[in-house]
Design a protein around this motif. Structure first.
Motif, PDB file in Angstrom:
ATOM      1  N   UNK A  19       0.855  -1.177   0.000  1.00  0.00           N
ATOM      2  CA  UNK A  19       0.000   0.000   0.000  1.00  0.00           C
ATOM      3  C   UNK A  19       0.896   1.234   0.000  1.00  0.00           C
ATOM      4  N   UNK A  20       1.049   1.843  -1.166  1.00  0.00           N
ATOM      5  CA  UNK A  20       1.939   2.988  -1.321  1.00  0.00           C
ATOM      6  C   UNK A  20       1.471   4.165  -0.468  1.00  0.00           C
ATOM      7  N   UNK A  21       0.171   4.267  -0.233  1.00  0.00           N
ATOM      8  CA  UNK A  21      -0.368   5.397   0.525  1.00  0.00           C
ATOM      9  C   UNK A  21       0.173   5.459   1.948  1.00  0.00           C
ATOM     10  N   UNK A  22       0.532   4.313   2.526  1.00  0.00           N
ATOM     11  CA  UNK A  22       1.012   4.311   3.916  1.00  0.00           C
ATOM     12  C   UNK A  22       2.459   3.837   4.023  1.00  0.00           C
ATOM     13  N   UNK A  23       3.061   3.428   2.917  1.00  0.00           N
ATOM     14  CA  UNK A  23       4.405   2.857   2.940  1.00  0.00           C
ATOM     15  C   UNK A  23       5.418   3.875   3.467  1.00  0.00           C
ATOM     16  N   UNK A  24       6.216   3.442   4.439  1.00  0.00           N
ATOM     17  CA  UNK A  24       7.286   4.266   4.970  1.00  0.00           C
ATOM     18  C   UNK A  24       6.871   5.303   5.993  1.00  0.00           C
ATOM     19  N   UNK A  74       4.009  -2.223   3.655  1.00  0.00           N
ATOM     20  CA  UNK A  74       3.472  -0.870   3.734  1.00  0.00           C
ATOM     21  C   UNK A  74       2.724  -0.615   5.019  1.00  0.00           C
ATOM     22  N   UNK A  75       3.360   0.114   5.927  1.00  0.00           N
ATOM     23  CA  UNK A  75       2.682   0.535   7.142  1.00  0.00           C
ATOM     24  C   UNK A  75       2.742  -0.411   8.314  1.00  0.00           C
ATOM     25  N   UNK A  76       3.399  -1.557   8.164  1.00  0.00           N
ATOM     26  CA  UNK A  76       3.454  -2.524   9.280  1.00  0.00           C
ATOM     27  C   UNK A  76       4.380  -1.943  10.345  1.00  0.00           C
ATOM     28  N   UNK A  77       3.777  -1.437  11.425  1.00  0.00           N
ATOM     29  CA  UNK A  77       4.534  -0.631  12.380  1.00  0.00           C
ATOM     30  C   UNK A  77       4.437  -1.090  13.828  1.00  0.00           C
ATOM     31  N   UNK A  78       3.636  -2.119  14.095  1.00  0.00           N
ATOM     32  CA  UNK A  78       3.427  -2.551  15.474  1.00  0.00           C
ATOM     33  C   UNK A  78       3.035  -4.021  15.503  1.00  0.00           C
ATOM     34  N   UNK A  79       3.107  -4.605  16.686  1.00  0.00           N
ATOM     35  CA  UNK A  79       2.653  -5.991  16.819  1.00  0.00           C
ATOM     36  C   UNK A  79       1.146  -6.080  16.565  1.00  0.00           C
ATOM     37  N   UNK A  80       0.417  -4.992  16.816  1.00  0.00           N
ATOM     38  CA  UNK A  80      -1.021  -4.985  16.514  1.00  0.00           C
ATOM     39  C   UNK A  80      -1.245  -5.120  15.010  1.00  0.00           C
ATOM     40  N   UNK A  81      -0.413  -4.476  14.210  1.00  0.00           N
ATOM     41  CA  UNK A  81      -0.504  -4.616  12.751  1.00  0.00           C
ATOM     42  C   UNK A  81      -0.227  -6.055  12.338  1.00  0.00           C
ATOM     43  N   UNK A  82       0.802  -6.646  12.920  1.00  0.00           N
ATOM     44  CA  UNK A  82       1.148  -8.029  12.613  1.00  0.00           C
ATOM     45  C   UNK A  82      -0.009  -8.949  12.979  1.00  0.00           C
ATOM     46  N   UNK A  83      -0.570  -8.757  14.162  1.00  0.00           N
ATOM     47  CA  UNK A  83      -1.691  -9.570  14.618  1.00  0.00           C
ATOM     48  C   UNK A  83      -2.896  -9.420  13.693  1.00  0.00           C
ATOM     49  N   UNK A  84      -3.165  -8.182  13.265  1.00  0.00           N
ATOM     50  CA  UNK A  84      -4.306  -7.945  12.381  1.00  0.00           C
ATOM     51  C   UNK A  84      -4.119  -8.653  11.048  1.00  0.00           C
ATOM     52  N   UNK A  85      -2.941  -8.549  10.481  1.00  0.00           N
ATOM     53  CA  UNK A  85      -2.682  -9.197   9.199  1.00  0.00           C
ATOM     54  C   UNK A  85      -2.835 -10.707   9.310  1.00  0.00           C
ATOM     55  N   UNK A  86      -2.361 -11.246  10.407  1.00  0.00           N
ATOM     56  CA  UNK A  86      -2.518 -12.684  10.613  1.00  0.00           C
ATOM     57  C   UNK A  86      -3.996 -13.058  10.686  1.00  0.00           C
ATOM     58  N   UNK A  87      -4.781 -12.243  11.364  1.00  0.00           N
ATOM     59  CA  UNK A  87      -6.205 -12.541  11.501  1.00  0.00           C
ATOM     60  C   UNK A  87      -6.945 -12.425  10.171  1.00  0.00           C
ATOM     61  N   UNK A  88      -6.438 -11.596   9.262  1.00  0.00           N
ATOM     62  CA  UNK A  88      -7.060 -11.442   7.943  1.00  0.00           C
ATOM     63  C   UNK A  88      -6.730 -12.605   7.012  1.00  0.00           C
ATOM     64  N   UNK A  89      -5.714 -13.382   7.378  1.00  0.00           N
ATOM     65  CA  UNK A  89      -5.298 -14.482   6.524  1.00  0.00           C
ATOM     66  C   UNK A  89      -4.105 -14.182   5.640  1.00  0.00           C
ATOM     67  N   UNK A  90      -3.366 -13.120   5.965  1.00  0.00           N
ATOM     68  CA  UNK A  90      -2.149 -12.823   5.206  1.00  0.00           C
ATOM     69  C   UNK A  90      -1.139 -13.947   5.407  1.00  0.00           C
ATOM     70  N   UNK A  91      -0.430 -14.289   4.338  1.00  0.00           N
ATOM     71  CA  UNK A  91       0.608 -15.317   4.438  1.00  0.00           C
ATOM     72  C   UNK A  91       1.848 -14.770   5.130  1.00  0.00           C
ATOM     73  N   UNK A  92       2.108 -13.474   4.935  1.00  0.00           N
ATOM     74  CA  UNK A  92       3.302 -12.889   5.523  1.00  0.00           C
ATOM     75  C   UNK A  92       3.233 -11.379   5.519  1.00  0.00           C
ATOM     76  N   UNK A  93       4.224 -10.757   6.168  1.00  0.00           N
ATOM     77  CA  UNK A  93       4.321  -9.292   6.163  1.00  0.00           C
ATOM     78  C   UNK A  93       5.782  -8.895   6.023  1.00  0.00           C
TER      79      UNK A  93
END
Length: 237
Positions: free
Chosen positions: A166-171, A196-215
């Motif tokens: 997501x370029x809108x939030x990347x970096x 793009x935007x992965x900045x906290x363990x909450x982000x990691x947890x959310x992505x996992x809950x969505x079914x993302x394979x990785x971050x």
């Protein structure tokens, strides 16, 4: 869920950019030094980007990237500046585990089918870089249509996985944008790695809950906003 520390290479050095702008580059040492640091802290994957290749010739940083591949024993995916079948073949023959094709995939979509047939779908990842809902190409300088439609086409053509950035939030180190990530993961059946935007363990947890394979961890990892150990722990809960 897999965690991929980023090793972005610009002029032979490991850097981090804000939203792809080279003028924002912060230098963090050599690519190999950083790769070895993340591996020593538990990384089993690396996300390597040839930033010079993304803006100019595809093999500008070939020597240092090949050094990372040859001197480490983890899974390495490489993207940036792959503009032809020959470019892709060169990286795969050099020992890269998986390549990421982005702008080239939008300009010549059938290249995905050709590469998947030659090397296997698992080694071919299509890049879905998106800005405001459209796929961003040519170093994120242009857009070329709905990102989900492109993602579905890449899957149909044989891409074994997708890298969604997501370029809108990347970096910006301000967190992920939830809805675009969920929409993409729900729209395809192949594994999706999110950057793009992965900045906290909450982000990691959310992505996992969505079914993302990785971050992919980039700016927030290098600035110390998130630690690799904490991200790995959260990804494996």
């Amino acid at each position: 869920m897999e965690v991929f520390p980023a090793v972005d290479v610009l002029r032979g050095m490991c850097v981090q950019l804000v939203q792809g702008e080279r003028s924002t580059a912060t230098v963090y040492g050599t690519p190999l030094e950083n790769a070895q640091k993340w591996i020593s802290l538990g990384a089993k994957n690396l996300h390597v980007v040839n930033l010079d290749g993304a803006f100019s010739a595809s093999f500008e940083n070939a020597r240092v990237i090949r050094e990372v591949v040859s001197e480490t024993d983890v899974f390495v995916q490489v993207g940036g500046g792959i503009r032809s079948i020959a470019d892709a073949r060169g990286w795969l023959d050099a020992g890269v585990d998986r390549i990421i094709v982005s702008t080239f995939a939008t300009k010549e979509p059938q290249s995905i089918s050709a590469l998947a047939k030659e090397f296997g779908s698992d080694r071919i990842m299509a890049g879905v870089d998106a800005r405001a809902g459209e796929i961003a190409v040519s170093g994120w300088q242009e857009t070329a249509g709905d990102y989900i439609e492109w993602a579905q086409l890449f899957e149909q053509l044989g891409a074994g996985s997708l890298l969604y950035t997501n370029v809108d939030v990347e970096g910006l180190q301000a967190g992920i944008a939830v809805e675009p990530v969920k929409a993409l993961i729900d729209a395809v059946s192949v594994p999706v790695v999110v950057a793009g935007g992965v900045s906290s363990t909450a982000d990691v947890s959310a992505l996992k809950s969505f079914g993302a394979f990785g971050c992919v961890l980039g700016s927030s990892l290098y600035s110390g906003k998130i630690s690799l150990q904490d991200a790995l722990k959260e990804a494996n809960v």
